[in-house]
Write an enzyme that holds these catalytic residues in place. Structure first.
Site, PDB file in Angstrom:
ATOM      1  N   GLY A   1      -4.896  -7.517  -6.142  1.00 25.22           N
ATOM      2  CA  GLY A   1      -3.500  -7.934  -6.008  1.00 25.22           C
ATOM      3  C   GLY A   1      -3.236  -8.929  -4.894  1.00 25.22           C
ATOM      4  N   ILE A   2      -2.123  -8.730  -4.223  1.00 25.12           N
ATOM      5  CA  ILE A   2      -1.694  -9.630  -3.162  1.00 25.12           C
ATOM      6  C   ILE A   2      -2.692  -9.638  -2.014  1.00 25.12           C
ATOM      7  CG2 ILE A   2       0.116 -10.056  -1.448  1.00 25.12           C
ATOM      8  CD1 ILE A   2       2.062  -8.719  -3.472  1.00 25.12           C
ATOM      9  N   GLY A   3      -3.234  -8.480  -1.684  1.00 21.46           N
ATOM     10  CA  GLY A   3      -4.200  -8.399  -0.601  1.00 21.46           C
ATOM     11  C   GLY A   3      -5.436  -9.228  -0.884  1.00 21.46           C
TER      12      GLY A   3
ATOM     13  N   GLY B   1      -6.325  -3.066   2.169  1.00 20.15           N
ATOM     14  CA  GLY B   1      -6.047  -3.096   0.734  1.00 20.15           C
ATOM     15  C   GLY B   1      -6.321  -4.444   0.116  1.00 20.15           C
TER      16      GLY B   1
ATOM     17  N   TYR C   1       9.356   5.749  -0.664  1.00 17.23           N
ATOM     18  CA  TYR C   1       8.854   4.373  -0.568  1.00 17.23           C
ATOM     19  C   TYR C   1       9.834   3.501   0.209  1.00 17.23           C
ATOM     20  CZ  TYR C   1       7.128  -0.232  -1.949  1.00 17.23           C
ATOM     21  OH  TYR C   1       6.646  -1.519  -1.941  1.00 17.23           O
TER      22      TYR C   1
END
Length: 402
Positions: A127-129, A123, A283
């Site tokens: 974003g963070i990835g 991923g 989640y």
């Protein structure tokens, strides 16, 4: 009392130096003496690892050692690693906190040279990835963006190359909603005969309507846990052959808000039917599974030089995680001024990936670049074993029809 940086300040007349083998010593210019212990704290220090990215050690015609910073075109007689010297630890689990929730991934990786380090980030196209992959690539690592959307991943790759043309970034297809895709990714990776020093399990989904995958599994469970579980198993030998290696599992503080236990653990609890599905509850369950997976993985692989750490990147960050429902998008957007930036969100992942003080240790949970206690369930080794066994069963049940 906790250690502070001010304790490391040297008295007047003292200078900190380092030997060629990385031992820090202290010179007193007043009495022309040297000693191994810090004159104030009494601690010993050492520097580890290679020179920072872009630096080179040279020897002059007179036999003097000096250091060249090729990026900034500077020369110095001081070993640049001295700025990152660490206390000699009596216990491998003794950590002095250097960073916090305001730190960025770029600050965390400063002083590292990751040349020759191979990294897979799931991923990694946004974003963070993406910030994790970008940061590691800019400091010399060979980074594989393992993504479902190849067009988006290629744009991310080009963005990194525009920033540093010599960065080593590859794109490979990985759809975590398909066990077949996971197998194809692992087969392709192994066929390249690359090592694997960092496996960063970053990808996740959140807030989806009830969905079954092609493998007849609830999609949040499969993407957030079971496919990463399968991917790790397929790359197991590659990690061991590359050791020292690390597996970094992104989880969430949401793992604290679930009733998953030994008493109610079942296939239906992990991959519920439509009538028992709640996107938020699912989640939270998947995030506890991440913590437990990392905990048991450390037990299985730690003695083979592969260590696993679970990390929480930050709360309600305005990433693409909220894209599946307009109400979540609004909530995350409104919360974004009070949450971390993407660079701050990637900091804990990068810290746990590269910190030399974490060499040889694992099975821990980190938040804000600091070791924290997970939930009581997240520390339960019996529950971790049962989750592992049930994951094996659910995985094998699906694979036998392939």
């Amino acid at each position: 009392m906790p250690d502070t940086d001010s304790e490391d300040e040297l008295p007047a007349g003292w200078e900190e130096r380092v030997t060629l083998d990385g031992k820090v010593y202290y010179a007193n210019h007043e009495n022309q003496a040297t000693q191994w212990h810090h004159p104030t704290t009494g601690k010993k220090k050492e520097v580890k690892g290679d020179l920072p990215y872009g630096w080179e050690k040279k020897v002059s015609d007179e036999g003097l050692v000096f250091y060249v910073d090729h990026i900034n075109k500077k020369t110095t007689y001081t070993d640049p690693r001295l700025a990152f010297a660490e206390d000699v630890k009596k216990n491998p689990y003794d950590f002095k906190q250097k960073f916090d929730g305001n730190s960025t991934a770029m600050q965390v990786v400063l002083g590292k040279d990751l040349t020759g380090t191979y990294v897979v980030v799931t991923g990694a196209n946004s974003g963070i990835g993406f910030e994790t992959a970008r940061t590691l690539a800019l400091y010399g690592a060979t980074v594989i963006l393992a993504c479902r959307n190849l067009d988006s991943a290629e744009k991310s790759r080009q963005s990194i190359l525009q920033e540093r043309s010599q960065a080593k970034v590859e794109v490979m297809h990985l759809d975590l909603a398909s066990l077949r895709s996971v197998k194809m990714f692992a087969d392709e990776y192994r066929s390249k005969q690359w090592p694997l020093h960092l496996l960063i399990l970053n990808a996740a989904v959140f807030g989806l309507p009830y969905t079954r995958t092609e493998d007849d599994l609830e999609i949040t469970f499969q993407v957030n846990h079971l496919s990463h579980f399968y991917l790790t198993k397929l790359l197991w030998e590659t990690l061991v052959q590359s050791q020292p290696a690390r597996v970094i599992v992104l989880t969430s503080e949401s793992h604290r808000f679930t009733d998953l236990s030994l008493d109610n653990l079942s296939e239906e609890k992990l991959s519920p039917t439509a009538g028992k599905y709640s996107d938020l509850k699912m989640y939270n369950v998947s995030k506890l599974l991440n913590v437990l997976f990392s905990l048991h993985l450390e037990k299985l692989l730690g003695m083979q030089g592969v260590h696993s750490i679970s990390v929480h990147p930050g709360n309600c960050m305005n990433t693409s995680l909220s894209r599946y429902w307009w109400l979540y998008r609004i909530f995350f957007f409104l919360a974004s001024p009070f949450t971390k930036s993407m660079q701050q969100g990637a900091a804990t992942t990068v810290y746990c990936s590269v910190a030399s003080e974490l060499e040889g240790v694992g099975g821990m949970y980190f938040n804000n670049c600091c070791r924290c206690e997970p939930s009581k369930a997240g520390c339960d080794e019996d529950l971790a074993q049962k989750v592992w066994d049930l994951s094996e069963k659910m995985l094998n049940d699906r694979l036998q029809y392939r």
